[in-house]
Design a protein around this motif. Structure first.
Motif: not given
Length: 367
Positions: A161-180
């Motif tokens: 649940q908390r992971a989805w909350e975090r990714v929704r916030q990242l999307q809202k901020e239009d963040a660029t993330i780095y992932s493997e």
């Protein structure tokens, strides 16, 4: 920001999901190509791998050294009316780690049980990697009491649940993330974001590497879709690269590019790792029947940026604006390239004059 995690518990449904649909019609293809500056279908397929489910059984607790008898403990608890419901988050104390799960004291009449599969959103080797006896933490109640009065608990559900909350916030901020990248399939690549499984469609991977060679690579990514209800987390490598490149580009700038693809409506020019569209109407002031009559794949050429649309990941290019005389791209393209910077300076001056007069800039009117 850099997002990393260990391997999540795999969902069998995810492992068998088909990735992409290849049936985009020609009109959709052209729209996507013009929007993202590529000759690929950039639509998000309906059938893609999902972002993240299991269960188990319990054992009995040894109360020999508890300091009071089970009858005394039961009598004490019977004085209270406990009402634990599925979906509740409660505090509990870990008091036993077993091979298939952990025994948790949450204040109920019977010790609750947490299966090994529910200990974390990430894959772990054993319970001791996450829990220690005597540790107090939050637990999610997964089910009603069984016939023995025992509840099933989960930490993974809370993390999920908390992971989805975090990714929704990242999307809202239009963040660029780095992932493997941890795996690839026919349709694209799989990554982890906050422990959730994310999918990059093949059309949104912008690299000259073979897809299979991307495993273990860290990629910059932008969010395309974050949908917890449908369990879909879709990302774009291409948009992240375009945005990063756009931050170093400006309208009116002359750049050197290489023709990577030619379509009836224009050519796709690689300008340092991202593609821009040189529309057929922007090749020359003179009418052109087809871009093939002027350009060839792998041609190196100078082009001018006439529009940057970061939101849609689109870069529009022009050689028409660089022609000293109308039609020079057809008769003497080298002359166009030799005088490119001079013509671009005139173009920038024109944009400044338009801005001072309150007119709409030319770049914003380009298709």
């Amino acid at each position: 920001m850099t997002v990393t995690s260990t391997d999540p518990v795999q969902d069998p449904a995810v492992e068998t999901a088909e990735a992409l649909s290849n049936g985009a019609d020609a009109a959709a293809e052209v729209a996507d190509q013009a929007e993202f500056g590529t000759d690929e279908d950039l639509s998000i397929p309906d059938d893609i791998p999902t972002a993240d489910d299991p269960s188990s059984r319990a054992a009995s607790r040894d109360m020999d050294n508890a300091g009071f008898t089970l009858d005394e403990f039961a009598a004490l608890l019977s004085k209270y009316d406990y009402n634990f419901k599925p979906g509740d988050i409660v505090n509990g104390t870990v008091f036993a780690l077993e091979s298939k799960g952990a025994m948790i004291d949450i204040g109920a009449k019977t010790a609750a049980f947490m299966p090994l599969q529910e200990v974390s959103i990430n894959r772990v080797e054993g319970l001791s990697d996450v829990l220690q006896p005597g540790e107090i933490r939050e637990f999610f109640i997964m089910s009603e009491e069984n016939e023995d009065g025992q509840l099933s608990l989960s930490i993974r559900r809370i993390e999920y649940q908390r992971a989805w909350e975090r990714v929704r916030q990242l999307q809202k901020e239009d963040a660029t993330i780095y992932s493997e990248v941890f795996a690839t399939n026919r349709g694209g690549a799989l990554v982890r974001v906050e422990g959730l499984r994310g999918f990059i469609p093949g059309s949104h991977i912008s690299t000259r590497k073979a897809k299979e060679e991307l495993v273990a690579d860290f990629l910059p990514l932008k969010f395309l879709e974050v949908d917890e209800e449908r369990n879909r987390l879709v990302l774009s490598h291409r948009r992240a690269l375009v945005e990063r490149k756009m931050n170093r580009l400006e309208v009116g700038e002359v750049v050197v590019g290489t023709v990577r693809g030619i379509k009836p409506y224009g050519a796709f020019i690689d300008i340092g790792g991202v593609s821009g569209l040189l529309h057929i109407s922007e090749i020359s002031h003179e009418h052109i029947e087809t871009p093939h009559s002027v350009l060839n794949v792998n041609d190196q050429m100078k082009v001018m940026i006439i529009d940057l649309d970061a939101e849609r990941g689109r870069i529009s290019l022009s050689t028409k604006a660089l022609e000293p005389e109308p039609g020079d791209m057809l008769t003497d393209p080298q002359k166009v390239f030799d005088k490119a910077e001079e013509m671009a300076a005139r173009y920038k001056q024109m944009l400044l004059e338009q801005a001072e007069e309150g007119e709409e800039p030319l770049g914003s009117m380009m298709v």
